[in-house]
Motif scaffolding. Structure first.
Motif, PDB file in Angstrom:
ATOM      1  N   VAL A 166      61.992 146.971  31.303  1.00 51.68           N
ATOM      2  CA  VAL A 166      62.349 146.067  32.400  1.00 51.68           C
ATOM      3  C   VAL A 166      61.098 145.679  33.178  1.00 51.68           C
ATOM      4  CG1 VAL A 166      63.732 145.793  34.508  1.00 51.68           C
ATOM      5  CG2 VAL A 166      64.607 147.206  32.638  1.00 51.68           C
ATOM      6  N   PHE A 167      60.920 144.385  33.391  1.00 54.73           N
ATOM      7  CA  PHE A 167      59.824 143.901  34.226  1.00 54.73           C
ATOM      8  C   PHE A 167      60.369 143.560  35.611  1.00 54.73           C
ATOM      9  CE2 PHE A 167      57.840 143.197  30.168  1.00 54.73           C
ATOM     10  CZ  PHE A 167      56.464 143.175  30.401  1.00 54.73           C
ATOM     11  N   VAL A 168      59.727 144.100  36.642  1.00 51.24           N
ATOM     12  CA  VAL A 168      60.072 143.703  38.012  1.00 51.24           C
ATOM     13  C   VAL A 168      59.189 142.506  38.351  1.00 51.24           C
ATOM     14  CG1 VAL A 168      60.170 144.385  40.431  1.00 51.24           C
ATOM     15  CG2 VAL A 168      60.703 146.058  38.631  1.00 51.24           C
ATOM     16  N   SER A 169      59.783 141.322  38.248  1.00 59.06           N
ATOM     17  CA  SER A 169      59.032 140.096  38.566  1.00 59.06           C
ATOM     18  C   SER A 169      59.281 139.757  40.038  1.00 59.06           C
ATOM     19  CB  SER A 169      59.466 138.982  37.611  1.00 59.06           C
ATOM     20  OG  SER A 169      58.781 137.795  37.927  1.00 59.06           O
ATOM     21  N   SER A 170      59.278 138.486  40.346  1.00 60.73           N
ATOM     22  CA  SER A 170      59.451 138.096  41.750  1.00 60.73           C
ATOM     23  C   SER A 170      60.064 136.707  41.819  1.00 60.73           C
ATOM     24  CB  SER A 170      58.088 138.078  42.441  1.00 60.73           C
ATOM     25  OG  SER A 170      58.170 137.366  43.655  1.00 60.73           O
ATOM     26  N   GLY A 171      60.889 136.488  42.846  1.00 60.52           N
ATOM     27  CA  GLY A 171      61.428 135.143  43.078  1.00 60.52           C
ATOM     28  C   GLY A 171      60.316 134.159  43.386  1.00 60.52           C
ATOM     29  N   VAL A 204      57.913 136.848  33.324  1.00 58.13           N
ATOM     30  CA  VAL A 204      59.261 136.475  32.871  1.00 58.13           C
ATOM     31  C   VAL A 204      59.201 135.923  31.447  1.00 58.13           C
ATOM     32  CG1 VAL A 204      61.236 134.950  33.323  1.00 58.13           C
ATOM     33  CG2 VAL A 204      60.050 136.064  35.230  1.00 58.13           C
ATOM     34  N   VAL A 205      58.194 135.084  31.191  1.00 58.75           N
ATOM     35  CA  VAL A 205      58.043 134.534  29.839  1.00 58.75           C
ATOM     36  C   VAL A 205      57.654 135.643  28.867  1.00 58.75           C
ATOM     37  CG1 VAL A 205      56.825 132.837  28.411  1.00 58.75           C
ATOM     38  CG2 VAL A 205      57.407 132.271  30.794  1.00 58.75           C
ATOM     39  N   LEU A 206      56.746 136.512  29.306  1.00 65.82           N
ATOM     40  CA  LEU A 206      56.314 137.612  28.439  1.00 65.82           C
ATOM     41  C   LEU A 206      57.497 138.507  28.056  1.00 65.82           C
ATOM     42  CD1 LEU A 206      54.044 139.146  27.008  1.00 65.82           C
ATOM     43  CD2 LEU A 206      53.689 140.443  29.117  1.00 65.82           C
ATOM     44  N   ALA A 207      58.381 138.755  29.015  1.00 67.34           N
ATOM     45  CA  ALA A 207      59.554 139.593  28.715  1.00 67.34           C
ATOM     46  C   ALA A 207      60.386 138.935  27.613  1.00 67.34           C
ATOM     47  CB  ALA A 207      60.392 139.804  29.971  1.00 67.34           C
ATOM     48  N   ASN A 218      65.046 147.466  17.923  1.00 70.81           N
ATOM     49  CA  ASN A 218      66.201 147.662  18.787  1.00 70.81           C
ATOM     50  C   ASN A 218      65.803 147.990  20.234  1.00 70.81           C
ATOM     51  OD1 ASN A 218      68.909 147.633  19.160  1.00 70.81           O
ATOM     52  ND2 ASN A 218      69.209 149.797  18.614  1.00 70.81           N
ATOM     53  N   ILE A 219      64.699 147.416  20.650  1.00 71.31           N
ATOM     54  CA  ILE A 219      64.249 147.606  22.039  1.00 71.31           C
ATOM     55  C   ILE A 219      64.666 146.360  22.826  1.00 71.31           C
ATOM     56  CG2 ILE A 219      62.228 147.854  23.554  1.00 71.31           C
ATOM     57  CD1 ILE A 219      60.725 149.006  21.078  1.00 71.31           C
ATOM     58  N   THR A 220      65.311 146.553  23.955  1.00 75.30           N
ATOM     59  CA  THR A 220      65.640 145.385  24.787  1.00 75.30           C
ATOM     60  C   THR A 220      64.565 145.217  25.859  1.00 75.30           C
ATOM     61  OG1 THR A 220      66.995 146.639  26.355  1.00 75.30           O
ATOM     62  CG2 THR A 220      68.125 145.708  24.434  1.00 75.30           C
ATOM     63  N   VAL A 221      64.282 143.965  26.178  1.00 73.11           N
ATOM     64  CA  VAL A 221      63.281 143.665  27.209  1.00 73.11           C
ATOM     65  C   VAL A 221      63.867 142.611  28.148  1.00 73.11           C
ATOM     66  CG1 VAL A 221      60.897 142.989  27.688  1.00 73.11           C
ATOM     67  CG2 VAL A 221      61.471 143.998  25.461  1.00 73.11           C
ATOM     68  N   LEU A 271      71.680 143.686  25.542  1.00 79.53           N
ATOM     69  CA  LEU A 271      71.284 142.395  26.130  1.00 79.53           C
ATOM     70  C   LEU A 271      69.778 142.369  26.325  1.00 79.53           C
ATOM     71  CD1 LEU A 271      74.101 141.869  28.801  1.00 79.53           C
ATOM     72  CD2 LEU A 271      73.956 141.009  26.452  1.00 79.53           C
ATOM     73  N   SER A 272      69.155 141.288  25.914  1.00 83.64           N
ATOM     74  CA  SER A 272      67.697 141.269  25.935  1.00 83.64           C
ATOM     75  C   SER A 272      67.176 139.852  26.172  1.00 83.64           C
ATOM     76  CB  SER A 272      67.184 141.793  24.577  1.00 83.64           C
ATOM     77  OG  SER A 272      65.807 142.068  24.640  1.00 83.64           O
ATOM     78  N   GLY A 273      65.952 139.784  26.696  1.00 89.16           N
ATOM     79  CA  GLY A 273      65.295 138.492  26.856  1.00 89.16           C
ATOM     80  C   GLY A 273      65.863 137.648  27.978  1.00 89.16           C
ATOM     81  N   ARG A 274      66.496 138.291  28.959  1.00 83.23           N
ATOM     82  CA  ARG A 274      67.116 137.510  30.046  1.00 83.23           C
ATOM     83  C   ARG A 274      66.467 137.830  31.386  1.00 83.23           C
ATOM     84  NH1 ARG A 274      73.252 137.520  27.719  1.00 83.23           N
ATOM     85  NH2 ARG A 274      72.540 137.735  25.586  1.00 83.23           N
ATOM     86  N   PHE A 275      66.708 136.932  32.317  1.00 82.44           N
ATOM     87  CA  PHE A 275      66.175 137.077  33.672  1.00 82.44           C
ATOM     88  C   PHE A 275      67.362 137.342  34.607  1.00 82.44           C
ATOM     89  CE2 PHE A 275      64.395 134.833  37.591  1.00 82.44           C
ATOM     90  CZ  PHE A 275      63.522 135.853  37.906  1.00 82.44           C
TER      91      PHE A 275
END
Ligand SMILES: NC(=O)c1ccc[n+]([C@@H]2O[C@H](COP(=O)([O-])OP(=O)(O)OC[C@H]3O[C@@H](n4cnc5c(N)ncnc54)[C@H](OP(=O)(O)O)[C@@H]3O)[C@@H](O)[C@H]2O)c1
Length: 323
Positions: A166-171, A204-207, A218-221, A271-275
């Motif tokens: 999980v990436f903690v991004s920012s608004g 966000v794009v990298l995730a 089978n890794i979700t990001v 679930l993967s690849g979502r924001f």
């Protein structure tokens, strides 16, 4: 969703703030966080302060073995002690890692003897007031938000099989379009807010790209944004915002909620690849002109590979290993 809620969400102000969280939490499934994490090992970067501290605390409370990745030994030890005082049975390990340093990350992974990583939370972050270059010659937000987490994820990929990242991004990233060249421009005047927002967009794009790359294992990001939470980082970096917003800021636990939920909840399995924001998938694009094209996404991937070094091609343009 009612028309009234839609308007409040569009206002941003009444969505990212504490009232937004209180409104959104009414739709949360009850019991989603009532999960035992016993036997799971979880890594949290920047675990000594703000959201990272809440994440480490939340995982420890659920029985996980928590590996706290902190750059400052004293602050790390204090945070570890505080969690241990609250949860005496907590399994906590402090690792001194500077996420902006490739050498520090490599050395941590080389000495990390745990065989399996169930959760990797990329939380460490900062908003610098002036331009700083790391020992690797990278601008600090590029190194901390992007290249460091990329390297750490890739080095741990084998151990992460079946796990969650999980990436903690920012608004704040909503304001920027992905622009790899601008992110790397290390000349002229420095705008820390812009550097922060650009690298948070890139996270966000990298995730999404990592989600594609790591699905064979089978890794979700996923990535998320916490809204606006009252943390030492916000107080230090945005003192005016801190004063104006006052009690309207979310608590650190409210800010950390979605990241913790993404790490533990059964309903996000697979679930993967979502924001995400407040436990909902949201669009990463709010404003016109902020959607990147495919070439820019490929440039980002190539850049991470090149700057993290030692994986595939050293070329700056897209390589064969792109997702
Ligand atoms: N709070 C908000 O409203 C908000 C909003 C949007 C996004 N975020 C994101 O949430 C995350 C956590 O921020 P926060 O608000 O909790 O701020 P914080 O209280 O300043 O916590 C940031 C953490 O990251 C650590 N860190 C920074 N650079 C590091 C490095 N090179 N290596 C290892 N650790 C490093 C800090 O360590 P030190 O204590 O040693 O500095 C600290 O533990 C950040 O990614 C931030 O961008 C927060």
């Amino acid at each position: 969703m009612t028309w009234w809620n839609r308007i409040l969400d569009k206002s941003i102000l009444f969505s990212f703030d504490r009232s937004g969280y209180q409104r959104h939490e009414r739709a949360f499934l009850s019991g989603s966080l009532d999960v035992s994490m016993e036997g799971r090992s979880c890594l949290v970067s920047g675990a000594n302060s703000g959201l990272g501290f809440e994440l480490a605390r939340g995982l420890a409370a659920r029985g996980a073995a928590v590996h706290m990745l902190c750059r400052n030994p004293q602050r790390g030890a204090q945070a570890k002690q505080a969690i241990q005082a609250e949860h005496s049975a907590a399994q906590l390990q402090l690792h001194i890692v500077d996420l902006s340093s490739l050498a520090s990350i490599r050395s941590f992974v080389a000495g990390f003897e745990i065989n399996r990583v169930d959760v990797l939370l990329h939380n460490a972050g900062l908003l610098p007031l002036r331009r700083e270059l790391t020992a690797d010659g990278l601008e600090l937000t590029v190194a901390t938000h992007l290249v460091g987490p990329f390297l750490l994820t890739r080095l741990l990929a084998e151990k992460l099989a079946g796990g969650r990242v999980v990436f903690v991004s920012s608004g704040g990233m909503y304001a920027k379009r992905l622009d790899v060249e601008a992110m790397l421009r290390n000349e002229g005047s420095y705008d820390g807010v812009a550097a922060y927002a650009m690298t948070k967009r890139a996270q966000v794009v990298l995730a999404e790209l990592l989600a594609e790359q790591l699905k064979q294992r089978n890794i979700t990001v996923n990535s998320m944004h916490p809204g606006w939470a009252a943390t030492p980082g916000v107080e230090r970096s945005l003192p005016r915002f801190w004063t104006v917003m006052g009690k309207r800021l979310r608590t650190p636990a409210q800010g950390a909620d979605t990241a913790l939920w993404l790490a533990v909840a059964a309903e996000v399995e697979g679930l993967s690849g979502r924001f995400w924001f407040d436990r909902e998938v949201v669009s990463p694009y709010l404003f016109p002109g902020t959607r990147e094209d495919e070439l820019e996404r490929r440039r980002l991937w190539a850049l991470c590979e090149r700057l993290a070094g030692g994986f595939t091609s050293a070329a700056s343009e897209p390589s064969d290993s792109e997702p």
